[in-house]
Design a protein around this motif. Structure first.
Motif, PDB file in Angstrom:
ATOM      1  N   PRO A   7       0.804  -1.231   0.000  1.00  0.00           N
ATOM      2  CA  PRO A   7       0.000   0.000   0.000  1.00  0.00           C
ATOM      3  C   PRO A   7       0.837   1.281   0.000  1.00  0.00           C
ATOM      4  CG  PRO A   7      -0.827  -1.574   1.618  1.00  0.00           C
ATOM      5  CD  PRO A   7       0.519  -2.063   1.173  1.00  0.00           C
ATOM      6  N   ILE A   8       0.123   2.404  -0.099  1.00  0.00           N
ATOM      7  CA  ILE A   8       0.741   3.727  -0.223  1.00  0.00           C
ATOM      8  C   ILE A   8       0.563   4.534   1.063  1.00  0.00           C
ATOM      9  CG2 ILE A   8       0.650   5.932  -1.489  1.00  0.00           C
ATOM     10  CD1 ILE A   8      -0.634   4.294  -3.825  1.00  0.00           C
ATOM     11  N   GLN A   9       1.626   5.199   1.496  1.00  0.00           N
ATOM     12  CA  GLN A   9       1.532   6.233   2.532  1.00  0.00           C
ATOM     13  C   GLN A   9       1.836   7.561   1.850  1.00  0.00           C
ATOM     14  OE1 GLN A   9       0.462   6.414   5.518  1.00  0.00           O
ATOM     15  NE2 GLN A   9       0.323   4.276   6.169  1.00  0.00           N
ATOM     16  N   PHE A  10       0.794   8.193   1.343  1.00  0.00           N
ATOM     17  CA  PHE A  10       0.977   9.398   0.533  1.00  0.00           C
ATOM     18  C   PHE A  10       1.551  10.569   1.332  1.00  0.00           C
ATOM     19  CE2 PHE A  10      -3.376   9.367   2.118  1.00  0.00           C
ATOM     20  CZ  PHE A  10      -3.505  10.618   2.682  1.00  0.00           C
ATOM     21  N   CYS A  11       1.394  10.521   2.667  1.00  0.00           N
ATOM     22  CA  CYS A  11       1.873  11.635   3.506  1.00  0.00           C
ATOM     23  C   CYS A  11       3.380  11.840   3.404  1.00  0.00           C
ATOM     24  CB  CYS A  11       1.482  11.384   4.954  1.00  0.00           C
ATOM     25  SG  CYS A  11       2.146   9.828   5.615  1.00  0.00           S
ATOM     26  N   ALA A  47      -4.214   4.114   7.614  1.00  0.00           N
ATOM     27  CA  ALA A  47      -4.257   2.658   7.724  1.00  0.00           C
ATOM     28  C   ALA A  47      -3.774   1.999   6.436  1.00  0.00           C
ATOM     29  CB  ALA A  47      -5.687   2.213   8.040  1.00  0.00           C
ATOM     30  N   ASP A  48      -2.904   0.978   6.591  1.00  0.00           N
ATOM     31  CA  ASP A  48      -2.437   0.250   5.404  1.00  0.00           C
ATOM     32  C   ASP A  48      -2.286  -1.256   5.640  1.00  0.00           C
ATOM     33  OD1 ASP A  48      -0.107   0.046   6.902  1.00  0.00           O
ATOM     34  OD2 ASP A  48       1.080   1.373   5.626  1.00  0.00           O
ATOM     35  N   GLY A  49      -2.362  -1.706   6.886  1.00  0.00           N
ATOM     36  CA  GLY A  49      -2.256  -3.137   7.173  1.00  0.00           C
ATOM     37  C   GLY A  49      -0.848  -3.688   7.075  1.00  0.00           C
ATOM     38  N   CYS A  50       0.148  -2.815   7.005  1.00  0.00           N
ATOM     39  CA  CYS A  50       1.542  -3.250   6.788  1.00  0.00           C
ATOM     40  C   CYS A  50       2.469  -2.839   7.926  1.00  0.00           C
ATOM     41  CB  CYS A  50       2.079  -2.637   5.499  1.00  0.00           C
ATOM     42  SG  CYS A  50       1.216  -3.164   4.038  1.00  0.00           S
ATOM     43  N   ALA A  51       3.603  -3.500   7.975  1.00  0.00           N
ATOM     44  CA  ALA A  51       4.683  -3.080   8.868  1.00  0.00           C
ATOM     45  C   ALA A  51       5.656  -2.208   8.090  1.00  0.00           C
ATOM     46  CB  ALA A  51       5.420  -4.293   9.430  1.00  0.00           C
ATOM     47  N   ASP A  52       6.081  -1.115   8.725  1.00  0.00           N
ATOM     48  CA  ASP A  52       7.160  -0.279   8.204  1.00  0.00           C
ATOM     49  C   ASP A  52       8.317  -0.349   9.174  1.00  0.00           C
ATOM     50  OD1 ASP A  52       6.286   2.521   6.186  1.00  0.00           O
ATOM     51  OD2 ASP A  52       5.128   0.687   6.391  1.00  0.00           O
ATOM     52  N   ILE A  53       9.523  -0.523   8.652  1.00  0.00           N
ATOM     53  CA  ILE A  53      10.733  -0.433   9.478  1.00  0.00           C
ATOM     54  C   ILE A  53      11.472   0.809   9.005  1.00  0.00           C
ATOM     55  CG2 ILE A  53      12.824  -1.585  10.273  1.00  0.00           C
ATOM     56  CD1 ILE A  53      11.543  -4.248   9.486  1.00  0.00           C
ATOM     57  N   ILE A  87      11.503   0.561   4.962  1.00  0.00           N
ATOM     58  CA  ILE A  87      10.981  -0.505   4.119  1.00  0.00           C
ATOM     59  C   ILE A  87       9.537  -0.770   4.545  1.00  0.00           C
ATOM     60  CG2 ILE A  87      13.272  -1.532   3.890  1.00  0.00           C
ATOM     61  CD1 ILE A  87      12.350  -3.813   5.669  1.00  0.00           C
ATOM     62  N   ARG A  88       8.703  -1.141   3.587  1.00  0.00           N
ATOM     63  CA  ARG A  88       7.311  -1.511   3.882  1.00  0.00           C
ATOM     64  C   ARG A  88       7.081  -2.912   3.337  1.00  0.00           C
ATOM     65  NH1 ARG A  88       4.281   2.709   1.665  1.00  0.00           N
ATOM     66  NH2 ARG A  88       5.185   3.822   3.443  1.00  0.00           N
ATOM     67  N   LEU A  89       6.472  -3.743   4.176  1.00  0.00           N
ATOM     68  CA  LEU A  89       6.243  -5.140   3.845  1.00  0.00           C
ATOM     69  C   LEU A  89       4.751  -5.398   3.682  1.00  0.00           C
ATOM     70  CD1 LEU A  89       8.589  -6.483   6.659  1.00  0.00           C
ATOM     71  CD2 LEU A  89       9.195  -6.288   4.249  1.00  0.00           C
ATOM     72  N   SER A  90       4.393  -6.292   2.798  1.00  0.00           N
ATOM     73  CA  SER A  90       2.984  -6.627   2.619  1.00  0.00           C
ATOM     74  C   SER A  90       2.402  -7.193   3.917  1.00  0.00           C
ATOM     75  CB  SER A  90       2.823  -7.662   1.500  1.00  0.00           C
ATOM     76  OG  SER A  90       3.260  -8.942   1.950  1.00  0.00           O
ATOM     77  N   THR A  91       1.090  -7.245   3.992  1.00  0.00           N
ATOM     78  CA  THR A  91       0.429  -7.753   5.190  1.00  0.00           C
ATOM     79  C   THR A  91       0.839  -9.191   5.484  1.00  0.00           C
ATOM     80  OG1 THR A  91      -1.467  -6.336   4.722  1.00  0.00           O
ATOM     81  CG2 THR A  91      -1.805  -8.117   6.301  1.00  0.00           C
ATOM     82  N   ARG A 207     -10.146  -1.309   0.786  1.00  0.00           N
ATOM     83  CA  ARG A 207     -10.972  -0.424  -0.039  1.00  0.00           C
ATOM     84  C   ARG A 207     -10.407   0.990  -0.047  1.00  0.00           C
ATOM     85  NH1 ARG A 207     -15.516  -3.118   2.061  1.00  0.00           N
ATOM     86  NH2 ARG A 207     -15.878  -1.487   3.614  1.00  0.00           N
ATOM     87  N   PHE A 208     -10.025   1.468   1.141  1.00  0.00           N
ATOM     88  CA  PHE A 208      -9.485   2.827   1.236  1.00  0.00           C
ATOM     89  C   PHE A 208      -8.158   2.943   0.482  1.00  0.00           C
ATOM     90  CE2 PHE A 208      -6.955   6.015   3.692  1.00  0.00           C
ATOM     91  CZ  PHE A 208      -7.657   7.133   3.283  1.00  0.00           C
ATOM     92  N   GLN A 209      -7.308   1.937   0.613  1.00  0.00           N
ATOM     93  CA  GLN A 209      -6.042   1.953  -0.115  1.00  0.00           C
ATOM     94  C   GLN A 209      -6.261   1.880  -1.627  1.00  0.00           C
ATOM     95  OE1 GLN A 209      -2.768   2.310   0.456  1.00  0.00           O
ATOM     96  NE2 GLN A 209      -3.023   2.787   2.640  1.00  0.00           N
ATOM     97  N   SER A 210      -7.302   1.155  -2.053  1.00  0.00           N
ATOM     98  CA  SER A 210      -7.643   1.098  -3.483  1.00  0.00           C
ATOM     99  C   SER A 210      -8.041   2.481  -3.985  1.00  0.00           C
ATOM    100  CB  SER A 210      -8.789   0.110  -3.725  1.00  0.00           C
ATOM    101  OG  SER A 210      -8.404  -1.206  -3.419  1.00  0.00           O
ATOM    102  N   LEU A 211      -8.732   3.221  -3.125  1.00  0.00           N
ATOM    103  CA  LEU A 211      -9.127   4.589  -3.464  1.00  0.00           C
ATOM    104  C   LEU A 211      -7.899   5.482  -3.620  1.00  0.00           C
ATOM    105  CD1 LEU A 211     -11.610   6.532  -3.748  1.00  0.00           C
ATOM    106  CD2 LEU A 211     -11.309   7.036  -1.320  1.00  0.00           C
TER     107      LEU A 211
END
Length: 274
Positions: A7-11, A47-53, A87-91, A207-211
């Motif tokens: 997913p995306i963290q646009f911020c 919200a993205d459901g992922c871990a970021d390190i 780094i961002r990892l999938s759920t 759904r929100f991330q798809s948006l």
């Protein structure tokens, strides 16, 4: 699919400077690497459901943090004037972190060096690295040592995540139960234990991330309407408004204004390594 959906963290792109990212598609998983200059001391993550390190590249005080997903928009503090690398990892990959139980990380972050013997040493190396590419190579070696690239046998949580992603979050738990061939209660309990949120909540996040993806990667940003957004991810405009407000704190129009000017070049590289 579940091992490759990032997913995306646009911020990070909108609030900071010199944001760059690169997805590397390995044989078994994908990892998003990114870097930015913290020109301010905070931003609001979604919200993205992922871990970021994340690593704060401070020559005098190198540090690293493992962040879990937030459930609602949350302000995160940064050291202004420093470069951050992450780094961002999938759920599916996040829930298999070997050094902590991912579900316990929802809405919070913990020090990586306090969890993992490699953490402190890796923070120092990444801080002193000369480039984004060099940081990626250092992280790849660390992930390899941790066994991240070892093939994992898929379980019904992975299949559930795959199905939810395939349907872009437009899936009822009853439909998921029928697809998996297990009771709704068992799916809810096991999914929540593994991911830190219920399958229903995860569907909302997807759904929100798809948006977000629809807006940011849309080539016709100047011409799409609220109706276009609704059709892309939601049942009706009322539902869209409620969900956007919950996940961003903004009205749909405010959210479009904030995100439609964001440009993210999501470079993807495939490799047969690992």
């Amino acid at each position: 699919m579940s091992h490759r959906s990032i997913p995306i963290q646009f911020c990070f792109s909108s609030d900071f400077e010199d944001y760059k990212e690169c997805i590397v598609n390995y044989k078994n998983i994908s990892v998003l690497y990114y870097q930015f200059y913290a020109s301010t001391d905070h931003t609001k993550v979604v919200a993205d459901g992922c871990a970021d390190i994340q690593f704060c590249c401070d020559q005098d005080n190198a540090s690293s943090t493992v962040w879990g997903s937030v459930l609602a928009p949350q302000s995160i503090e940064f050291n202004a004037g420093k470069i951050y690398y992450g780094i961002r990892l999938s759920t599916s990959v996040s829930r298999r972190l070997s050094f902590l139980h991912y579900a316990e990380l929802i809405n919070k972050g913990v020090s990586l060096s306090g969890l993992n013997d490699f953490g402190s040493e890796l923070s120092e190396k990444i801080t002193h690295a000369k480039s984004f590419k060099e940081r990626i190579l250092l992280t790849q070696k660390w992930l390899l040592d941790l066994g991240f690239f070892e093939p994992q046998k898929m379980d019904f949580i992975d299949y559930s995540i795959d199905k939810i992603l395939e349907e872009k979050g437009n899936l009822k738990v009853s439909d998921l139960s029928e697809y998996i061939g297990s009771s709704e209660r068992l799916i809810r309990d096991k999914f929540t234990q593994a991911v830190g949120m219920s399958p229903k909540q995860f569907c909302r996040v997807v759904r929100f991330q798809s948006l977000i993806e629809y807006i940011i990667f849309n080539e016709c940003k100047d011409s799409f309407s609220l109706n276009d957004l609704t059709l892309s991810s939601y049942y009706d405009e009322s539902h869209l408004s409620k969900e956007v407000k919950y996940f961003s704190g903004l009205t749909p129009k405010q959210f479009i204004n904030q995100t439609s000017n964001i440009v993210i070049k999501r470079n993807a590289v495939s490799t047969t390594q690992h």
